[in-house]
Design a protein around this motif. Structure first.
Motif, PDB file in Angstrom:
ATOM      1  N   ARG A   1       1.025  -1.276   0.042  1.00  0.00           N
ATOM      2  CA  ARG A   1      -0.054  -0.127   0.015  1.00  0.00           C
ATOM      3  C   ARG A   1       0.923   1.268  -0.216  1.00  0.00           C
ATOM      4  O   ARG A   1       1.943   1.283   0.614  1.00  0.00           O
ATOM      5  N   PRO A   2       0.646   2.405  -0.651  1.00  0.00           N
ATOM      6  CA  PRO A   2       1.543   3.496  -0.778  1.00  0.00           C
ATOM      7  C   PRO A   2       1.457   4.061   0.739  1.00  0.00           C
ATOM      8  O   PRO A   2       0.659   4.090   1.575  1.00  0.00           O
ATOM      9  N   ASP A   3       2.787   4.623   0.788  1.00  0.00           N
ATOM     10  CA  ASP A   3       2.955   5.003   2.180  1.00  0.00           C
ATOM     11  C   ASP A   3       2.043   6.493   2.131  1.00  0.00           C
ATOM     12  O   ASP A   3       1.950   7.081   1.408  1.00  0.00           O
TER      13      ASP A   3
ATOM     14  N   MET B   1      -0.114  -4.974   2.355  1.00  0.00           N
ATOM     15  CA  MET B   1       0.789  -4.778   3.297  1.00  0.00           C
ATOM     16  C   MET B   1       1.075  -3.400   3.236  1.00  0.00           C
ATOM     17  O   MET B   1       1.366  -2.696   2.119  1.00  0.00           O
ATOM     18  N   THR B   2       1.578  -2.712   4.579  1.00  0.00           N
ATOM     19  CA  THR B   2       2.259  -1.620   4.587  1.00  0.00           C
ATOM     20  C   THR B   2       3.460  -1.343   4.199  1.00  0.00           C
ATOM     21  O   THR B   2       3.982  -2.808   4.194  1.00  0.00           O
TER      22      THR B   2
ATOM     23  N   VAL C   1      -2.527   2.305   9.037  1.00  0.00           N
ATOM     24  CA  VAL C   1      -1.988   1.436   7.943  1.00  0.00           C
ATOM     25  C   VAL C   1      -2.156   2.015   6.448  1.00  0.00           C
ATOM     26  O   VAL C   1      -1.931   1.266   5.465  1.00  0.00           O
ATOM     27  N   GLY C   2      -2.839   3.254   6.390  1.00  0.00           N
ATOM     28  CA  GLY C   2      -3.181   3.655   5.278  1.00  0.00           C
ATOM     29  C   GLY C   2      -4.269   2.927   4.265  1.00  0.00           C
ATOM     30  O   GLY C   2      -4.110   2.751   3.070  1.00  0.00           O
ATOM     31  N   ALA C   3      -5.430   2.367   5.139  1.00  0.00           N
ATOM     32  CA  ALA C   3      -6.497   1.986   4.404  1.00  0.00           C
ATOM     33  C   ALA C   3      -7.656   2.992   4.324  1.00  0.00           C
ATOM     34  O   ALA C   3      -7.620   3.799   5.216  1.00  0.00           O
TER      35      ALA C   3
ATOM     36  N   ARG D   1       0.283  -8.726  11.545  1.00  0.00           N
ATOM     37  CA  ARG D   1       1.555  -9.121  10.730  1.00  0.00           C
ATOM     38  C   ARG D   1       0.756 -10.283   9.980  1.00  0.00           C
ATOM     39  O   ARG D   1      -0.150 -10.962  10.108  1.00  0.00           O
ATOM     40  N   ARG D   2       1.775 -10.630   8.930  1.00  0.00           N
ATOM     41  CA  ARG D   2       1.062 -11.657   7.994  1.00  0.00           C
ATOM     42  C   ARG D   2       0.905 -13.186   8.794  1.00  0.00           C
ATOM     43  O   ARG D   2      -0.061 -13.418   8.348  1.00  0.00           O
TER      44      ARG D   2
END
Ligand code: PPE
Length: 308
Positions: free
Chosen positions: A148-150, A185-186, A215-217, A243-244
Motif C-alpha cells: 500500500r502506498p505510504d 501490506m504497508t 496502515v493507510g487503508a 502481521r502476516r
C-alpha cells in the motif's frame, strides 16, 4: 465485470442519455489520476429501492475532494439528490452507484487548481463483486508483493482514482496467480486492506481489524456498519496492527466493501482459514448485513435512504 447500460447518467446538474455521457480526451483527470469517487449500492427492499448510507458516502466523497483541493460545485444535499434522481430515472430496484468528481477539459499541466471541476453520477446493475460462490464459500486471498502506498506519498484517506493503480497492479498479480483477491501490506509489513475492501479477522471470538489511518487503508463504510452489527450481536471488536502470520493464525477472516459486501476468506496464502469454510461469526455478520441493506432489520433503518 461488464457494465450493463442503463438509461441516464447525471452530468453537471442534468440527466443525459447513457450514450451521450462523454468527455474530451484531454480531460485533466484522465492524464493525472486527479479524480475522487464513491461506490454506493442501492438494494431492493419491501417498499422500493433504498440507497445504503447515501449521506455517509457523499460526505466521504466531499472529504476526498477536500484532500485533493478540488472544489466541488455541488454540496451534500445536491449530490444526494443527484443520486436519487439518477436512481429514479433508471427504474432499477438494485444497483451499484458511481459518483465521480473530476478535473475537466481546458487546462493541462500538473497544477490542478486551474481546472474546472466536473461531477457525474452513473449507476448500473452489478452482482456479487467477488462472485456468488465467494459470498457463500469464501475466496482465496493472497498477500500481494505490491505494498500500500505510504501515506506520506499519497493520501490514502482519499478515495482518489489515481490511488487505484496500486490496487489494479495487486489485483492483476493475484488473478494471474490463480487467487480471487490480493491483500496489501504497508511498507512496514502490517496488513492494510484488500484492493477494494477492508480486512477483519476473528481470533478467540474477538474481531480484529487494522487501524485505517495508521496502515493507510480507506475508512470503509461497510466496515463501520460491520462493527456496529458485531457489537449488536455481542462480539468484541478491536483495532489491531496485524502481521502476516496473524492471518495464518486467524480462526475466521472476511473482507468488507460496498462492491464486495461481506466476503468470507477461505484461504490465505494457500493456507486454510480455520476449517476453510466460512466461520460462524462471519456468517452471522454477513447474514445481518444483508438483512440490514435490504431493510429486513429495523435496527438499521436509519442507514437506508429510500427512493420513491
Ligand atoms: N478499501 C478500498 C481500497 C476500497 O476501494 C474500498 C471500497 C474499501 C476499502 C471499502 O470501503 P466501503 O465501500 O466504504 O466499505 N471500494 C469501492 C470500489 C471498488 C471498485 O472495484 O471500484 C467499492 O466497494 O465500491
Amino acid at each position: 465485470m461488464p457494465i450493463t447500460p442503463t438509461n441516464k447518467i447525471w452530468m453537471d446538474g442534468s440527466l443525459v442519455d447513457w450514450e451521450d455521457a462523454k468527455i474530451h480526451v484531454l480531460t485533466h483527470s484522465l492524464h493525472y489520476g486527479t479524480g475522487v469517487f464513491e461506490g454506493i449500492r442501492a438494494y431492493e427492499t419491501a417498499t422500493g429501492p433504498a440507497v445504503f448510507r447515501l449521506h455517509d458516502h457523499i460526505e466521504r466523497l466531499l472529504r476526498s475532494a477536500h484532500i485533493l483541493s478540488m472544489a466541488s460545485p455541488y454540496g451534500v444535499v445536491e449530490l444526494e439528490e443527484a443520486v436519487r434522481e439518477t436512481l429514479r430515472a433508471s427504474g432499477l430496484s438494485a444497483c451499484y452507484i458511481r459518483p465521480l468528481i473530476y478535473l475537466g477539459y481546458g487546462e493541462m499541466g500538473l497544477n490542478p487548481l486551474l481546472s474546472t471541476v466536473n461531477v457525474s453520477v452513473a449507476l448500473w446493475p452489478w452482482g456479487a463483486y467477488l462472485g456468488d460462490e465467494g459470498i457463500e464459500q469464501g475466496i482465496r486471498l493472497k498477500v500481494s508483493s505490491w505494498v500500500r502506498p505510504d501515506p506520506r506519498s499519497l493520501p490514502t484517506a482519499a478515495k482518489a482514482t489515481g490511488m487505484y493503480i496500486n490496487s489494479s497492479l495487486a489485483k492483476v498479480e493475484a488473478l494471474r496467480g490463480g487467487y480471487d483477491e490480493a491483500l496489501m501490506m504497508t511498507t512496514d509489513g502490517y496488513c492494510a486492506e484488500g484492493t477494494g475492501e477492508n480486512l477483519f479477522i476473528v481470533r478467540d471470538g474477538v474481531l480484529l481489524t487494522p487501524p485505517n489511518s495508521a496502515v493507510g487503508a480507506l475508512e470503509g463504510i461497510t466496515a463501520n456498519s460491520v462493527i456496529t452489527i458485531a457489537h449488536d450481536l455481542g462480539y468484541e471488536v478491536k483495532e489491531a496492527l496485524l502481521r502476516r502470520a496473524d492471518l495464518y493464525l486467524a480462526d475466521e477472516m472476511f473482507l468488507t466493501g460496498t462492491a464486495a459486501e461481506v466476503v468470507p476468506v477461505a484461504e490465505i496464502d494457500d493456507r486454510k482459514v480455520g476449517t476453510g469454510k466460512p466461520g460462524p461469526i462471519t456468517q452471522a455478520i454477513q447474514k445481518t448485513y444483508f438483512g440490514a441493506v435490504r431493510g429486513e432489520d429495523k435496527r438499521y433503518e436509519s442507514w437506508l435512504d429510500r427512493v420513491e
